[in-house]
Structures are given as C-alpha cells and as structure tokens.
Design a protein around this motif. Structure first.
Motif, PDB file in Angstrom:
ATOM      1  N   SER A   1       0.868  -1.178   0.000  1.00  0.00           N
ATOM      2  CA  SER A   1       0.000   0.000   0.000  1.00  0.00           C
ATOM      3  C   SER A   1       0.902   1.224   0.000  1.00  0.00           C
ATOM      4  O   SER A   1       2.058   1.151   0.405  1.00  0.00           O
ATOM      5  CB  SER A   1      -0.930   0.003   1.225  1.00  0.00           C
ATOM      6  OG  SER A   1      -0.174  -0.123   2.410  1.00  0.00           O
ATOM      7  N   GLY A   2       0.370   2.351  -0.463  1.00  0.00           N
ATOM      8  CA  GLY A   2       1.139   3.606  -0.446  1.00  0.00           C
ATOM      9  C   GLY A   2       1.961   3.786  -1.707  1.00  0.00           C
ATOM     10  O   GLY A   2       1.603   3.305  -2.793  1.00  0.00           O
ATOM     11  N   GLU A   3       3.093   4.476  -1.559  1.00  0.00           N
ATOM     12  CA  GLU A   3       3.932   4.853  -2.708  1.00  0.00           C
ATOM     13  C   GLU A   3       4.423   3.612  -3.460  1.00  0.00           C
ATOM     14  O   GLU A   3       4.892   2.649  -2.843  1.00  0.00           O
ATOM     15  CB  GLU A   3       5.151   5.651  -2.222  1.00  0.00           C
ATOM     16  CG  GLU A   3       4.811   6.988  -1.610  1.00  0.00           C
ATOM     17  CD  GLU A   3       4.435   8.034  -2.653  1.00  0.00           C
ATOM     18  OE1 GLU A   3       4.707   7.821  -3.859  1.00  0.00           O
ATOM     19  OE2 GLU A   3       3.873   9.070  -2.260  1.00  0.00           O
ATOM     20  N   GLY A   4       4.334   3.661  -4.761  1.00  0.00           N
ATOM     21  CA  GLY A   4       4.889   2.591  -5.608  1.00  0.00           C
ATOM     22  C   GLY A   4       4.025   1.346  -5.662  1.00  0.00           C
ATOM     23  O   GLY A   4       4.371   0.379  -6.346  1.00  0.00           O
ATOM     24  N   ALA A   5       2.870   1.349  -4.943  1.00  0.00           N
ATOM     25  CA  ALA A   5       2.061   0.122  -4.851  1.00  0.00           C
ATOM     26  C   ALA A   5       1.620  -0.382  -6.226  1.00  0.00           C
ATOM     27  O   ALA A   5       1.494  -1.579  -6.438  1.00  0.00           O
ATOM     28  CB  ALA A   5       0.847   0.359  -3.957  1.00  0.00           C
ATOM     29  N   GLU A   6       1.423   0.569  -7.156  1.00  0.00           N
ATOM     30  CA  GLU A   6       0.918   0.171  -8.483  1.00  0.00           C
ATOM     31  C   GLU A   6       2.015  -0.402  -9.371  1.00  0.00           C
ATOM     32  O   GLU A   6       1.740  -1.140 -10.298  1.00  0.00           O
ATOM     33  CB  GLU A   6       0.325   1.394  -9.221  1.00  0.00           C
ATOM     34  CG  GLU A   6      -0.744   2.160  -8.458  1.00  0.00           C
ATOM     35  CD  GLU A   6      -1.923   1.287  -8.120  1.00  0.00           C
ATOM     36  OE1 GLU A   6      -2.379   0.570  -9.026  1.00  0.00           O
ATOM     37  OE2 GLU A   6      -2.361   1.297  -6.957  1.00  0.00           O
ATOM     38  N   GLU A   7       3.266  -0.016  -9.103  1.00  0.00           N
ATOM     39  CA  GLU A   7       4.309  -0.374 -10.069  1.00  0.00           C
ATOM     40  C   GLU A   7       5.246  -1.492  -9.626  1.00  0.00           C
ATOM     41  O   GLU A   7       6.010  -2.035 -10.427  1.00  0.00           O
ATOM     42  CB  GLU A   7       5.150   0.870 -10.456  1.00  0.00           C
ATOM     43  CG  GLU A   7       5.927   1.495  -9.332  1.00  0.00           C
ATOM     44  CD  GLU A   7       6.581   2.815  -9.745  1.00  0.00           C
ATOM     45  OE1 GLU A   7       7.741   2.783 -10.174  1.00  0.00           O
ATOM     46  OE2 GLU A   7       5.916   3.868  -9.633  1.00  0.00           O
ATOM     47  N   VAL A   8       5.183  -1.851  -8.331  1.00  0.00           N
ATOM     48  CA  VAL A   8       6.195  -2.766  -7.823  1.00  0.00           C
ATOM     49  C   VAL A   8       5.812  -4.224  -8.123  1.00  0.00           C
ATOM     50  O   VAL A   8       4.628  -4.554  -8.170  1.00  0.00           O
ATOM     51  CB  VAL A   8       6.355  -2.484  -6.308  1.00  0.00           C
ATOM     52  CG1 VAL A   8       5.264  -3.127  -5.504  1.00  0.00           C
ATOM     53  CG2 VAL A   8       7.700  -2.861  -5.807  1.00  0.00           C
TER      54      VAL A   8
END
Ligand SMILES: Nc1ncnc2c1ncn2[C@@H]1O[C@H](COP(=O)(O)OP(=O)(O)O)[C@@H](O)[C@H]1O
Ligand SMILES: N[C@@H](CCOP(=O)(O)O)C(=O)O
Length: 353
Positions: free
Chosen positions: A53-60
């Motif tokens: 969740s949070g920063e980078g959640a979509e790309e990691v």
C-alpha cells in the motif's frame, strides 16, 4: 496454544544523502517510513503472499524473485545456508511512504528492509555492522543505507578491501540478486557471494533538533543510476578542496546549539554532483541560489536531496514560505511539486507483536 511465530514489524526510514558537499558520504534519516508486516502460518499453494500500500504500490513487482525487498532477504538467507524462504512464511505487507526515484532513499530503505527481513526470517542474529555489509553488496554507496539502518546524521566510508575481498565486493548485482528461482527440482546455481567483513564504517554527528527538513518533491522520477551516469570520472583539485572545506564545517555546524545560517548556507554548496545534475533537473540552480537565509529568514541551507530531483531545505522556521518559493521557481519550468516537513529521526526498528 499455537506454534505460529509472532508477527514481525520492520520499520525503515527515508533518507536524504549528500547534504550538498558530502557526495556518497553523509546521510540523514527522515520521518517517512517503509513498514513491513510479516506474518507466519500455513500458506496456501506453498507460496507466501506479498502486498503493498502507499507509494509505488501500483508499479512494484509482487513476485518474490523480482521484488527488491524479498530478493535482498533471499540473498541474506542463502548466504546463511538457507535454500529458500521459510515454509511458515504466510505474508509480507509493505506500507510505503517513501516516493520512488525522488532522492529520498526509497531503494536504500528497501535494501535495509530486505536485510532486516532476511535476518528475522532466518533468526540469524546478525550485528548491525554485518547487516551493513550485506546492504553494501547491493547499494554500493554507504550514505543512504547507513543512515536508514542506524539513524540520525551519519558520515560513512567504505574500507579499502584486500584484493580477494575487493573481487567479492564487486561481483555484478545480477549474481548477488539473481531474479529467477531454479526450475522445479533443481538446486540454485553458484552460492551467492558472501560479503567481506567490515565493508562500511560510520560515525554519527550531532544534530540540532530545532532544524527541520523541508523536502520539495517534484512530480517526476529520476533514477539514481541515471543521475550517476552524468557525473564525470575525474575532478579538479579546486573542486575537491571546495567540497572538503565545506563538508568539514557542515558536519559540526548542524549540531551547534545556535546554527549559523551564513555558515551553513555556504557549507551546503557543492561542486561534485549538483552542477552536473542540473541538466536532469531544470530549476535546480535557481532554487538553490534564489532561496537564501536573507530572502527567507529561518533557512539554513538548501541542496539537492540524494540524486534528486527532490530539494532539501534545512530550516528552523518559515517552512511554508520556503516551500512556496521553491514551488514558484519550479513552476517557471512547468514542474509541479509537493512538499513535506520532515524531522531527523532514529534508524530502523524491528518489533515482534
Ligand atoms: N519499497 C520498495 N519495494 C520494492 N522496490 C522498491 C522499493 N523502494 C524502491 N524500490 C525500487 O527502487 C527504485 C528506485 O530506486 P532509485 O532509483 O535508487 O531511487 P531513490 O532515490 O528513490 O532511492 C524503484 O523504482 C523500485 O524499483
Ligand atoms: N550519493 C548518492 C545518493 C543517492 O541517493 P538517492 O536517495 O537518490 O538514492 C548519489 O548522489 O548518487
């Protein structure tokens, strides 16, 4: 009574490296966190779950053999005679407040979180120094990872290694962190390169806690690798002396009871990395030269945070006005920014719940 291991929580701070003249040498731990919650039990389909969740959640990547956190943990485990992750590992949730590729040490935090995860999963009881060795096999400049691990305002160097240890410490990253598991029924290939002992050494400088960090964060990513490619291989004596003079003053000036704005502002200037990175960060020279202790009382100094594009302003008050002026300067280059007021805080924590 259940035999399940207690849940583990691993909390690692963001960092700002360099602070002007201390390229690859100094770092500050800052109050944004990467927090892992690690649960144990009986996984379905023999596979533990990774979520974000949070920063980078979509790309990691959520594949344990591609995700940086779990690849680092697996490296630590494999160096310590584990073939793979423990079979009772149920899930890892990463809640991340550190934006990717902005110069706030997201990859350094991920590497430290991975080392702490490997240490906890394998119950290895590694010392802080040994964990730093593992981290330095992956992130090969010590400024971010050391500050993320131990916390505070930190200066560090890499020991000169003997020739054999030097070879071990320079093996390609792909051998330290292979991306794919072996095919079913096959063993991993070569054992991973075990880090030489005592690669990194550090000292904590005093920090005056009335100084806060204003992080002005442009809304674009710049990978550290790209921002290192633009740096020259050689420097003039004049430029090195310029930086060393300032760094020597800065490391004490930021711990004094009444930090001197004139002294700190000049001591945060740099000729080793920022002049070359301005091509990648339009607005950088204007922000660092137009926002001064005279124009913005309360400001102490201003520089690029890590490899950028974030700008780090150190100040005791007037935070909003500093951020607003930086926003206006970046707007002239059509760059939008967010800003955060951060504290210099302690290092990583591992808790069992
Ligand atoms: N929490 C994380 N989990 C997995 N990978 C991460 C994490 N944080 C950072 N990374 C990886 O590191 C990259 C950013 O590293 P880098 O270019 O060094 O920038 P930064 O200045 O943020 O450290 C991300 O694009 C991502 O691939
Ligand atoms: N000294 C390094 C620091 C990189 O920090 P990051 O937060 O941008 O990863 C450099 O300046 O390249």
């Amino acid at each position: 009574m259940s035999n399940t291991r207690p849940t583990i929580v691993i909390k690692v701070p963001a960092t700002s490296a360099n602070i002007g003249p201390g390229f690859d040498v100094v770092g500050l731990s800052l109050s944004l966190y990467l927090t892992l919650t690690v649960k144990f039990g009986v996984p379905s389909f023999d596979r533990f779950d990774i979520s974000y969740s949070g920063e980078g959640a979509e790309e990691v990547s959520l594949d344990p053999y591609r995700n940086l956190l779990t690849r680092v943990a697996l490296y630590v485990l494999r160096c310590n005679n584990y073939r793979s992750f423990p079979s009772d590992l149920l899930s890892i949730h990463a809640d991340n407040q550190i934006p990717f590729g902005r110069g706030l040490g997201s990859s350094g935090a991920a590497v430290i979180a991975g080392v702490l995860l490997g240490n906890a999963l394998g119950k290895l009881d590694l010392t802080t120094e040994r964990m730093l060795d593992y981290a330095l096999m992956i992130e090969r400049h010590p400024d971010n990872v050391t500050a993320a691990l131990v916390g505070g305002f930190i200066g560090s160097y890499l020991r000169e290694l003997d020739p054999a240890a030097m070879v071990a410490s320079q093996v390609p990253l792909s051998e330290v962190l292979p991306e794919y598991p072996p095919d079913a029924g096959e063993e991993w290939g070569l054992s991973p390169p075990v880090p030489p002992l005592g690669i990194g050494h550090y000292v904590r400088f005093n920090w005056n806690h009335s100084i806060k960090a204003v992080a002005i964060i442009p809304r674009f990513e710049l990978s550290t690798a790209k921002a290192r490619e633009v740096l020259p291989m050689q420097y003039s004596r004049k430029d090195l002396v310029f930086n060393m003079q300032r760094l020597a003053v800065l490391t004490t000036a930021l711990g004094q009871s009444s930090p001197d704005p004139e002294l700190v502002y000049e001591a945060m200037k740099d000729r080793v990395h920022q002049p070359y990175r301005k091509t990648l960060i339009p607005g950088l020279p204007a922000v660092t030269s137009q926002i001064t202790p005279k124009s913005h009382p309360g400001l102490l100094g201003i520089c690029l945070s890590g490899a950028g594009p974030t700008i780090l302003a150190l100040a005791t008050h007037n935070f909003e006005a500093i951020a607003q002026s930086a926003r206006e300067i970046f707007a002239l280059e059509n760059i939008e920014v967010d800003w955060k007021l951060l504290e210099v805080i302690d290092g990583s924590e591992v808790q069992e719940l």
